[in-house]
Design a protein around this motif. Structure first.
Motif, short mmCIF file in Angstrom:
data_model
loop_
_atom_site.label_atom_id
_atom_site.label_comp_id
_atom_site.label_asym_id
_atom_site.label_seq_id
_atom_site.Cartn_x
_atom_site.Cartn_y
_atom_site.Cartn_z
N GLY A 87 0.81 -1.21 0.00
CA GLY A 87 0.00 0.00 0.00
C GLY A 87 0.84 1.25 0.00
O GLY A 87 0.59 2.19 -0.77
N GLY A 88 1.85 1.30 0.85
CA GLY A 88 2.67 2.50 0.94
C GLY A 88 3.33 2.86 -0.37
O GLY A 88 3.30 4.01 -0.80
N VAL A 89 3.94 1.87 -1.03
CA VAL A 89 4.64 2.19 -2.28
C VAL A 89 3.64 2.53 -3.39
O VAL A 89 3.95 3.35 -4.27
CB VAL A 89 5.59 1.05 -2.72
CG1 VAL A 89 6.75 0.92 -1.74
CG2 VAL A 89 4.85 -0.28 -2.89
N THR A 90 2.46 1.93 -3.37
CA THR A 90 1.44 2.29 -4.37
C THR A 90 1.01 3.73 -4.19
O THR A 90 0.89 4.50 -5.15
CB THR A 90 0.22 1.37 -4.26
OG1 THR A 90 0.62 0.01 -4.42
CG2 THR A 90 -0.82 1.71 -5.33
N GLY A 91 0.76 4.13 -2.94
CA GLY A 91 0.36 5.50 -2.68
C GLY A 91 1.44 6.50 -3.03
O GLY A 91 1.17 7.55 -3.62
N ALA A 92 2.68 6.17 -2.67
CA ALA A 92 3.79 7.08 -2.97
C ALA A 92 3.98 7.23 -4.48
O ALA A 92 4.16 8.34 -4.99
CB ALA A 92 5.07 6.57 -2.31
N LEU B 273 -0.69 9.75 4.40
CA LEU B 273 -1.24 8.42 4.16
C LEU B 273 -0.57 7.44 5.12
O LEU B 273 0.64 7.24 5.07
CB LEU B 273 -1.00 7.99 2.71
CG LEU B 273 -1.30 6.52 2.37
CD1 LEU B 273 -2.75 6.17 2.64
CD2 LEU B 273 -0.93 6.23 0.91
N LEU B 274 -1.37 6.82 5.98
CA LEU B 274 -0.87 5.83 6.92
C LEU B 274 -1.07 4.44 6.33
O LEU B 274 -2.20 3.97 6.21
CB LEU B 274 -1.61 5.94 8.26
CG LEU B 274 -1.55 7.31 8.95
CD1 LEU B 274 -2.39 7.28 10.23
CD2 LEU B 274 -0.11 7.71 9.26
N ALA B 275 0.02 3.81 5.94
CA ALA B 275 -0.01 2.47 5.38
C ALA B 275 1.11 1.66 6.01
O ALA B 275 1.95 1.06 5.33
CB ALA B 275 0.13 2.51 3.85
N ALA B 276 1.12 1.67 7.34
CA ALA B 276 2.24 1.14 8.11
C ALA B 276 1.98 -0.26 8.65
O ALA B 276 2.64 -0.69 9.59
CB ALA B 276 2.55 2.09 9.26
N GLY B 277 1.04 -0.97 8.06
CA GLY B 277 0.74 -2.31 8.53
C GLY B 277 -0.12 -2.30 9.77
O GLY B 277 -0.67 -1.27 10.17
N GLY B 278 -0.23 -3.48 10.39
CA GLY B 278 -1.05 -3.60 11.58
C GLY B 278 -0.25 -3.42 12.85
O GLY B 278 0.80 -2.77 12.85
N PHE B 279 -0.75 -4.03 13.94
CA PHE B 279 -0.04 -3.94 15.22
C PHE B 279 0.31 -5.34 15.73
O PHE B 279 0.46 -5.57 16.92
CB PHE B 279 -0.86 -3.17 16.26
CG PHE B 279 -2.27 -3.67 16.48
CD1 PHE B 279 -2.54 -4.63 17.46
CD2 PHE B 279 -3.32 -3.17 15.73
CE1 PHE B 279 -3.83 -5.08 17.67
CE2 PHE B 279 -4.62 -3.61 15.94
CZ PHE B 279 -4.88 -4.57 16.91
N GLU B 280 0.49 -6.25 14.78
CA GLU B 280 0.73 -7.65 15.13
C GLU B 280 2.02 -7.88 15.92
O GLU B 280 2.14 -8.84 16.67
CB GLU B 280 0.72 -8.52 13.89
CG GLU B 280 1.70 -8.13 12.81
CD GLU B 280 1.11 -7.17 11.79
OE1 GLU B 280 1.72 -7.00 10.73
OE2 GLU B 280 0.03 -6.58 12.07
#
Length: 511
Positions: free
Chosen positions: A18-23, A229-236
């Protein structure tokens, strides 16, 4: 106010799919972008994916191959599986948005995709595709093509966990990340920062105007003109947050990337964001390895799972999230322990019949020395070793062998759906009749948490009143999953992350 270090149009937090797609989308639309990644390498959990698949029905790659499908049929399937657990407009945005995203990306020659058939996970639900023709992956790419980002993609798992050499050819999820990085490598409007943690969001009169980040112990401020844009994964990877929100399983057993600690969730919640699905994850059975960690495993070519009483309790070959949820229900009921056991025989040797371990098998002696693999000349002796009643285990195996001889699991339906058989080319109902008899220890793993920030169809984060927070967007496992409490098909997590990041960037580009 801290000294201003950088001003950009868009700040993207996280560098997974997600992050690289948004960037990339923001940069392609003419915006300046700062991409920050908490860990030492780009790629997030996406880079750990062996396939890096995207569930994008009717996309151009499939259309060129002559696949007979419609978006209406795909949406019927997705909505039948997910139900009304998430807003229908979000479901529509995802299902109908994947094809348009691939069309957008294929206009850039640096992207290339191919079909990897992967059957839908609820094969009897109306609209399901048994042939797997809704799933594509990125074509491989040499690391040298990544320019300034060469050598900076995380994974594979065997490299990080077992010390295996890191291949120069990027495949699977690493290839997907690599192609986006290659496409941004020559763009001076994109700055990228590793070892950079999100600390807080800066809010002015209800609008997010930037963020405080920390790089190697030093605080910096990145101000934005259009949004974050927050696309930093979950909190696993954050056991305290897992406990707080009631997410079953352990941080030690997740397949999530090291940076998935929930910092983006915390910052957004502090800014007034609403959340949903915070007790949910993408679960799977997990083969326990000698390091004591359970790792995502799928494609079982035999064997059965047994509970504390020595009885089968699940379709072992069903899609991993479905079986993972059944295992968790049984654990909650107290009928299945940790670990639980896969019982199999010696027809194919000592290793359990697991075709995809994600983390490769270690030497057999290591599993034996840790008590993770057991063997015995009789089922009664094996039952004693794994702590289940001998007579019950014998009856369980007798019954399973009877079903295997008929190739019809009337007890749990194993083999009745396309996914159950797709990857082994044969029936998963394999008799257990060749001594010595064996057992392998299993636990529960996950691919990451799926609870997160509520958004609209543009990925714009909503506050607790249901209104958009200006300048704040989310996607991927930082966003409350569009699939709700289900996992409709392989490539759903990465695919949804990409679609909503893309939509968020386009929304910011439109101002």
């Amino acid at each position: 106010m801290k000294a201003l270090d950088e001003v950009v149009d868009v700040l993207v937090v996280g560098s997974g799919g997600g992050g690289v797609t948004g960037a990339y989308t923001a940069a392609r639309e003419g915006l300046s972008v700062a991409l920050v990644e908490a860990s030492a390498l780009f790629g997030g959990t996406t880079a750990y994916s062996g396939g890096g698949g995207m569930w994008f029905p009717c996309n151009p790659v499939l259309v060129r191959a002559g696949v007979d499908d419609t978006l209406d049929e795909a949406f019927e399937y997705f909505h039948n599986v997910v139900g009304d657990r998430t807003p229908v407009e979000l479901q529509e945005a995802y299902v109908r948005g994947g094809a348009a995203l691939i069309e957008y990306l294929e206009q850039d020659e640096r992207f290339a995709f191919k079909i990897l058939p992967w059957p839908d996970y609820y094969g009897t639900v109306p609209g399901a595709r048994a042939d797997g023709m809704r799933h594509i992956v990125s074509k491989a790419v040499p690391d040298e093509r990544l320019g300034r980002f060469a050598g900076r993609v995380r994974g594979p798992l065997d490299h990080e966990r077992l010390g295996a050499s890191q291949p120069d050819l990027l495949t699977g999820g690493r290839a997907l990340i690599g192609r986006f990085l290659a496409a941004m490598a020559g763009n001076d409007a994109v700055t990228a920062h590793l070892h950079t943690h999100l600390v807080d969001l800066i809010v002015d009169d209800g609008r997010v105007i930037g963020a405080v980040v920390e790089h190697e112990g030093e605080s910096r401020v990145i101000r934005v003109r259009r949004g974050v844009l927050l696309a930093a994964g979950g909190f696993e990877q954050n056991q305290a947050m897992r406990d707080e929100f009631g997410v079953p399983g352990s941080a030690s057993d997740t397949m999530g990337a090291p940076g998935c600690t929930g910092a983006a969730h915390r910052a957004a919640i502090a800014a007034g964001a609403a959340t949903d699905l915070m007790d949910q994850a993408w679960w799977s059975p997990g083969l326990i390895h000698p390091d004591g960690r359970a790792a995502f495993a799928l494609c079982f070519a035999g064997g059965i799972f047994v509970d504390k009483a020595g009885r089968r309790f699940v379709n072992e070959s069903t899609a991993y999230d479905r079986s993972g949820r059944e295992i968790l229900r049984a654990m909650a009921a107290g009928t299945v322990g940790t670990p639980f056991w896969m019982v199999y025989d010696s027809r194919t040797g000592e290793q359990p019949p697991v075709m995809a371990t994600n983390v490769s098998f270690s030497p057999t002696d290591e599993y034996r020395s840790e008590g993770l693999w057991r063997e015995a000349g009789t089922l009664a002796d094996l039952a004693e070793q794994i702590g289940v009643p001998a007579d019950t285990l014998a009856e369980t195996v007798r019954r399973f062998n009877e079903l295997a001889d008929r190739d019809d699991d009337e007890d749990f339906g194993r083999g009745r759906e396309p996914f159950d058989r797709a990857f082994i080319g044969a029936s998963p109902l394999v008799p257990i009749d060749t001594p010595p008899y064996r057992a392998a220890a299993f636990g529960v793993s996950d691919l990451g948490t799926k609870g997160g920030l509520r958004t609209d169809v543009h990925g714009n984060v909503l506050n607790t009143a249901g209104d958009p927070i200006a300048g704040l967007y989310a996607a991927g496992n930082t966003m409350a999953a569009v699939s709700g409490e289900a996992y409709p098909g392989g490539g759903n997590p990465i695919g949804a992350s990409m679609v909503f990041s893309h939509r968020a960037a386009l929304h910011m580009a439109r101002g």
